[in-house]
Structures are given as structure tokens and as C-alpha cells.
Design a protein around this motif. Sequence first.
Motif, PDB file in Angstrom:
ATOM      1  N   ALA A   1     -10.160  -0.918  28.058  1.00  0.00           N
ATOM      2  CA  ALA A   1     -10.067  -2.329  28.802  1.00  0.00           C
ATOM      3  C   ALA A   1      -9.113  -3.380  28.700  1.00  0.00           C
ATOM      4  N   VAL A   2      -8.742  -3.557  27.350  1.00  0.00           N
ATOM      5  CA  VAL A   2      -7.639  -4.261  26.884  1.00  0.00           C
ATOM      6  C   VAL A   2      -6.401  -3.802  27.304  1.00  0.00           C
ATOM      7  N   SER A   3      -6.151  -2.402  27.497  1.00  0.00           N
ATOM      8  CA  SER A   3      -5.008  -1.948  27.748  1.00  0.00           C
ATOM      9  C   SER A   3      -4.835  -1.976  29.258  1.00  0.00           C
ATOM     10  N   GLU A   4      -5.888  -1.871  30.037  1.00  0.00           N
ATOM     11  CA  GLU A   4      -5.634  -2.079  31.341  1.00  0.00           C
ATOM     12  C   GLU A   4      -5.545  -3.460  31.826  1.00  0.00           C
ATOM     13  N   LEU A   5      -6.109  -4.278  31.078  1.00  0.00           N
ATOM     14  CA  LEU A   5      -5.896  -5.794  31.561  1.00  0.00           C
ATOM     15  C   LEU A   5      -4.277  -6.024  31.254  1.00  0.00           C
ATOM     16  N   LYS A   6      -3.866  -5.550  29.788  1.00  0.00           N
ATOM     17  CA  LYS A   6      -2.446  -5.864  29.495  1.00  0.00           C
ATOM     18  C   LYS A   6      -1.369  -5.377  30.401  1.00  0.00           C
ATOM     19  N   GLY A   7      -1.933  -4.306  31.068  1.00  0.00           N
ATOM     20  CA  GLY A   7      -0.798  -3.794  32.083  1.00  0.00           C
ATOM     21  C   GLY A   7      -0.929  -4.494  33.420  1.00  0.00           C
ATOM     22  N   ALA A   8      -1.892  -5.780  33.734  1.00  0.00           N
ATOM     23  CA  ALA A   8      -2.026  -6.174  34.941  1.00  0.00           C
ATOM     24  C   ALA A   8      -1.907  -7.620  34.656  1.00  0.00           C
ATOM     25  N   PRO A   9      -0.689  -7.998  34.342  1.00  0.00           N
ATOM     26  CA  PRO A   9      -0.319  -9.801  33.785  1.00  0.00           C
ATOM     27  C   PRO A   9      -0.468 -10.384  35.002  1.00  0.00           C
ATOM     28  N   ILE A  10      -0.682 -10.110  36.434  1.00  0.00           N
ATOM     29  CA  ILE A  10      -0.604 -11.129  37.319  1.00  0.00           C
ATOM     30  C   ILE A  10      -2.366 -11.529  37.700  1.00  0.00           C
ATOM     31  N   ILE A  11      -2.931 -10.335  37.704  1.00  0.00           N
ATOM     32  CA  ILE A  11      -4.376 -10.411  37.752  1.00  0.00           C
ATOM     33  C   ILE A  11      -5.169 -11.294  36.602  1.00  0.00           C
ATOM     34  N   ARG A  12      -4.399 -10.948  35.425  1.00  0.00           N
ATOM     35  CA  ARG A  12      -4.924 -11.356  34.099  1.00  0.00           C
ATOM     36  C   ARG A  12      -4.695 -12.877  34.061  1.00  0.00           C
ATOM     37  N   ASP A  13      -3.502 -13.404  34.608  1.00  0.00           N
ATOM     38  CA  ASP A  13      -3.319 -14.740  34.625  1.00  0.00           C
ATOM     39  C   ASP A  13      -4.361 -15.465  35.736  1.00  0.00           C
ATOM     40  N   GLY A  14      -4.648 -14.640  36.733  1.00  0.00           N
ATOM     41  CA  GLY A  14      -5.347 -15.231  38.088  1.00  0.00           C
ATOM     42  C   GLY A  14      -6.992 -15.691  37.170  1.00  0.00           C
ATOM     43  N   ILE A  15      -7.282 -14.501  36.453  1.00  0.00           N
ATOM     44  CA  ILE A  15      -8.698 -14.658  36.004  1.00  0.00           C
ATOM     45  C   ILE A  15      -8.688 -15.672  34.839  1.00  0.00           C
ATOM     46  N   SER A  16      -7.694 -15.825  34.034  1.00  0.00           N
ATOM     47  CA  SER A  16      -7.678 -16.894  33.077  1.00  0.00           C
ATOM     48  C   SER A  16      -7.462 -18.315  33.716  1.00  0.00           C
ATOM     49  N   GLU A  17      -6.766 -18.460  34.845  1.00  0.00           N
ATOM     50  CA  GLU A  17      -6.769 -19.764  35.308  1.00  0.00           C
ATOM     51  C   GLU A  17      -8.393 -20.089  35.880  1.00  0.00           C
ATOM     52  N   LYS A  18      -9.022 -19.150  36.463  1.00  0.00           N
ATOM     53  CA  LYS A  18     -10.405 -19.422  36.910  1.00  0.00           C
ATOM     54  C   LYS A  18     -11.070 -20.031  35.670  1.00  0.00           C
ATOM     55  N   LEU A  19     -10.977 -19.063  34.809  1.00  0.00           N
ATOM     56  CA  LEU A  19     -12.079 -19.128  33.415  1.00  0.00           C
ATOM     57  C   LEU A  19     -11.704 -20.645  32.886  1.00  0.00           C
ATOM     58  N   LYS A  20     -10.691 -21.308  33.283  1.00  0.00           N
ATOM     59  CA  LYS A  20     -10.545 -22.715  32.583  1.00  0.00           C
ATOM     60  C   LYS A  20     -11.632 -23.488  33.257  1.00  0.00           C
ATOM     61  N   CYS A  21     -12.048 -23.215  34.465  1.00  0.00           N
ATOM     62  CA  CYS A  21     -13.009 -24.096  35.272  1.00  0.00           C
ATOM     63  C   CYS A  21     -14.431 -23.645  34.761  1.00  0.00           C
ATOM     64  N   VAL A  22     -14.641 -22.747  33.965  1.00  0.00           N
ATOM     65  CA  VAL A  22     -16.083 -22.332  33.570  1.00  0.00           C
ATOM     66  C   VAL A  22     -16.615 -23.199  32.359  1.00  0.00           C
ATOM     67  N   ARG A  23     -17.741 -23.766  32.735  1.00  0.00           N
ATOM     68  CA  ARG A  23     -18.430 -24.490  31.656  1.00  0.00           C
ATOM     69  C   ARG A  23     -19.244 -23.584  30.895  1.00  0.00           C
ATOM     70  N   ASP A  24     -19.805 -24.018  29.770  1.00  0.00           N
ATOM     71  CA  ASP A  24     -20.723 -23.348  28.879  1.00  0.00           C
ATOM     72  C   ASP A  24     -22.282 -22.877  29.304  1.00  0.00           C
ATOM     73  N   MET A  25     -22.073 -21.849  30.248  1.00  0.00           N
ATOM     74  CA  MET A  25     -23.316 -21.710  31.076  1.00  0.00           C
ATOM     75  C   MET A  25     -24.574 -21.294  30.200  1.00  0.00           C
ATOM     76  N   GLU A  26     -24.472 -20.575  29.013  1.00  0.00           N
ATOM     77  CA  GLU A  26     -25.443 -20.371  28.018  1.00  0.00           C
ATOM     78  C   GLU A  26     -26.103 -21.871  27.614  1.00  0.00           C
ATOM     79  N   ARG A  27     -25.242 -22.762  27.067  1.00  0.00           N
ATOM     80  CA  ARG A  27     -25.887 -24.077  26.736  1.00  0.00           C
ATOM     81  C   ARG A  27     -26.608 -24.723  27.840  1.00  0.00           C
ATOM     82  N   LEU A  28     -25.811 -24.641  29.029  1.00  0.00           N
ATOM     83  CA  LEU A  28     -26.325 -25.620  30.169  1.00  0.00           C
ATOM     84  C   LEU A  28     -27.836 -24.972  30.632  1.00  0.00           C
TER      85      LEU A  28
END
Length: 710
Positions: free
Chosen positions: A176-203
Amino acid sequence: GENTEERIINELEKFSPREAVLNKSAAGSLSIPAFLRDKLNSHIETLGDEFFEESFAKSVVTSHFNADRISELGFSEDGACLNAAGALLSYLKETQKNDLSHINSIDFLRSEQFMILDTTARKNLEIFETLRNKEKKGSLLWVFNHTKTSSGGRLLRQWLEKPLIDVNKINKRLAAVSELKGAPIIRDGISEKLKCVRDMERLLGRIVYGVANARDLIAISQTVSVLPEIKDKLSGFGADVLKTAFNQLDTLTDIKELIDKAINETPPFSVREGDIIREGYSSEVDSLRDIMKNGKGYIASIEAAERERTGIKNLKIGYNRIFGYYIEVSKSNIPQAPAHYIRKQTLANCERYITEELKEKETLILGAQEKLAGIEYELFKNICDLISAESKRIRRTARIISLLDVLLCFADVAEKNRYCEPKVTQNDGIIIKNGRHPVVEKTLVDSLFVPNDTVLDCGDNRMVIITGPNMAGKSTYMRQIALIVLMAQIGSFVPAESAEIGVVDRIFTRIGASDDLASGQSTFMVEMSEVADIIKHATPKSLLILDEIGRGTSTFDGMSIARAVVEYAADKSKIGAKTLFATHYHELTDLEHDIEGVKNYNIAVKKRGFDITFLRKIVRGCADDSYGIEVGKLAGLPEPVIRRAKEILSDLEAGAGVPRTTDKYIRGPEKTNSAIIEELSKIDANTLSPLEALSVLHSLSLRARQAPEE
């Protein structure tokens, strides 16, 4: 038994629980409660043995999880696991005083699924904090600390604490890490979205426990709003872990719709004061709000209607705190007041009345405010219940988000730091080409990190003895191998050109000078008890990192112990584990000829006359020289001392014994004492560690000061 208690303490340390529930025998043990209290600051509750009783536990667990049989839940028919679960559930029911329906599954943590890292190894390898100042910066966690969500950060810690030993699982993570490493654009896209994610387990926890406020629901809605985009970006991946994540990622759109329909966008902090529920969600709330807003209008319209009906032009409606709204009729118009007016108060120039209709409206207007807050609170609790009912789905999604976060973090770190994908196998070998220390290479400012190769296995290369002076990089080299193995087994890429890693069941470290003086144990005592621990628990699948064993005692004792430990660890019938052994006892290099599987390595040195440079390269063979004097020079000993040391050394090497002190230092009458000289002559400077040298120097100088003048 003693071993069980040790294992329990080691597990407890990984989790550092805030609170622990013990049965009578655990509470009566010597080490467990003390460890919980003193080291972890946990709160301890002791429950009677009847709570841990098997039939009681069975009934609690089966009724809570709605199971017919214990085996459905993964328990064996009897055993400590079941008894502990039963006791814990009944304790929670007693203390939480609310519904525990959100606890809807049980996971079993089996220690054999993970590599064992004891406290000493976690400390010495500086996985979570540095040895020196207990800081995060400079630890392995610091290298990886790029997760975007707080739950991802928690999962990263868990992975670092519990590396895998199942090759299949490790390779799934790596793929999985290897495949993500090979897809930098998708990776950045998901990372950007993760920044908006709050702590769902705690909430979710706050919602389930009934302590959430409306802002928590808004936070959930904001988090859920990015899930469809994340899921969309995952759609093209082929690695098993990523495919499963894509299939299981529930975008929870129904929950977002519910929250968006029901809750105001910017609700107040308190849930008791109203203004939470959005317009259009509840007709009752809307009409009450309407009443509050239009109260004045109602009164004005009643006033106009009454003037019309009675023909009294100056009739007016007033309000006072004592009896609310009233109709006021001036003296001259009293005869025109209708019969259904109820007299309330007589004044000098007017009469005040109330009517049924007026009282009704008053009750409505004044009650609306109180009623509204109550109804909004009930509706809010209702919405929380609806969300709680979906907690299983929300939790699963929260877990997938954390998992993605950590895998993305691994891919980013691998790319940023030029890591390679390790080949992880069931074999015994650890073969690393140009390995680097993940932390040290990031902290070097003005110099490049010197990479080194490693070949270890359970055959000809079981035991690597590394000689060479302190400061030259032996410890860094040994630690980097342990860290590379650990990184590979958590599913991360590693700092090397290539690496083949045979899975290791535990990593042991014994690294000099971790004086536990605070708890009153001498360095040597600590060292010996750590070595004893290693010898007791190591298996052929373990990796042993032994640094400068036997330093804390006199040279010959130390050397004998070191040699005995080496022989024991290398012996296939005893341990036969892969071992790295750093030492300044050059005599130990003879072992290469005596024991099969032992290989000598040393740290390459460049000499120019008396000047030396440590090349930080590990090469085959033993160091031909002890570089104590040069290390002294590097450490800043003054030139006359260095000069004198070289003279003494060459005399000693020539077998001439220690020359009497010349007048290089002492002017005037000599204040020496023959006993001191005799003692000096017995010292072999080659084999002294810096620590021993200091202590010898200290005792000699004390005696010199007390020496009688001759």
C-alpha cells in the motif's frame, strides 16, 4: 509466576492506562500495583473475586453482546480473558450509569502477533523520546510525525509500539505504501482533505456518553463532507489494504444530511439555552420562535380588535410584572366595558381588566421562551441518539481514515528521505546495503551521513563484534540496524539502498551508561540485570544489540563477563541469535577464531602521523589500535597531557613499565608517594573506558593530596 508479572507490566507500559481494574490476586502482587501507581500514575480499582468468577463473567458478556455462546465472540470457553471482560463490563455498567450499547465488539490482542519491545529497548532506541532530554525531537516518532489527523497520530504510535511479525500483513502494508508513494498527485489530494478531518473517535465518544454539544455535531458534519472526495480518490488503487479501505469507507452522507438539516450552522456553546435547531426541522420549534418574535404584534392586534368591538377609542393594553398583560379603560368609558372583562385593579382614573384570550396569549408568549429551550434540548438529544445508533459505521470509517493517514505519512516520509522498500521474509538474514540511521541523518547539519552495509544471519554471521574507539559511531551503527528492522516490520520503507529483512520476534538492547542511579542501582548492577533479562528471553529469531558490556567493573571482570555473554549468545544450543556486540576490549576479537559464526568488524580510521579521522565506515577485521589518546585529543585534553600520554604509552608498549614522573609537570620538591606510582604502573591505559579512567584519576588525585611530604 514472575515471568507473567513481567509480561503484564510490559503490556501495561505500552498502553499506559489512566485507570486499571484489578482482581484480588493482581492487587496483592508486589510489582503490578506499584508499577501502575508510581510509573504510570494510573488510578487503581480493586474488584471482588466474584466479579471475575467464570459463570458470572459468561452471563455478563453473553447478555451484553447478545450472543448465545461465548465462542461466537472469539473467547475460548474458559480463561482469564473472559473473566476479565466480564468484570470490566460489570464495572463499567456500575460506574458509567448510562447505556453501554456503543461497546459492540471485542478485539483480542495476542502478544504473539507483534514484535516484543521491552521498556529498555523502547528507551535505548529512542523510539518516542530522546534518552538525554526526553524530547520528542530526535526520536523515531519525530521522523514520522507527519500525520494530518489526531487519530492518525494515535495509530502511528500504536504501530511503532507494536511492530508486526506476520510477514503477510507486513507486505500488505508495504504494498500500500509503495502504491501511494507512486501516486504523488492523488496522495497530495487526499492529504489536503485529511487536514479538514476532526477527531471522529473522540467526537463520537462525546456523543455516545451524552456530553457532546451542538458544535461537536457540526464538526462531524464538516469531517463527513470530505469523505466522498477521499473515497473517490481511492478508487483506482490495486493494493489489498487500499482496496479494502475503498470498499469499507462509508461516506456517512445520511449522517451529514441529518446534522445539516437539524443543527444551526453556528450554534451556541451551551445545549440548554436554545438556538441549536435549524429552521424548518421542527414545526413546534418554528411556531414557538414565531410566537416569541411576534408576541408584540399579537398584543397590538388584540388591542385594535377590542377597540373595534367595544367602541372605546382610548382602550389600551399594558403590561406589568405583577399580573402580566391587562386592558385599561378610562373612567368615563367603564360602562361600555363588556361583561366578559374580568376586573383586576381599580385606579383613581381608570379600571384594569383581563380576558381569557389575553391570558392565553400571555401564557403562550411568556412560556414560549422556556419551552423552546427545553424542546430544542430534547430534539438535540434525539439527534445524538440517532447518531449513536450508527456508531459502528462511524467508528469503522474513523479507523479507515486513521489507517490512510498513517500509510500516506509513510509514503511521504519515504519519498522525502529517500527510503527504499525492504524485502521482508521469513528467513533469518538481515542484509542491508548502505543503511543509514533515520534520525541521525536528519539531525546532521554540516556533514553527510556515512552509510554502512550489514550482513547478519543465524549461520556464519550470527555475531558481529565491532571494535574501535568511543565517539567513532559504533552505537549509531548498531541502533540504525535495529531501527531499520523495526521500520520494516511496521510496514514502512527504510533508510537504505536496499534491505532484506528476516522477521525478528524481539529486539533487545543493552547500551552503556543508562545509570539508573535515581533508583539506587549502580550502573554495573543495572547492566547485569539487563543482560540477565536478555539471556532469559532471547530466541534464535531475536536481534541483540549489546554495547560495551562489562564497563561498569574492573577491566578483567568486565572482559570475562563480556566474553561469557558473547559465547552464550553465539552458541546455537543456548541462544544462537543475531547479535551486534560493540566493545573496546580488543582481546575479544580472538573469538572470531574460537567460535563459528563470529565476525570481527571495526570502524575505519584515516591516520596522518599522529592525527586520526574516524571515517564512520564499518569494515571487516579488528581495530589494530586503541585510539584512546586520540579520542582524548578530540575531546580537548591539553597538549602537554597528550604528549605525556604518548610517551607513557610508547614506554608501556616497549615493556619498560611506567617511567618515573619527570619534571614535565612538577617543579620544586617532589610530592609523590611510592604507593601511588605503584598503582599507576598497574594501569593498562588501553583497556580503560573513559568512565573508568575518570574514576581512577579521581581516586589517585585524592590520595596524592593526602600524601605525606617525604
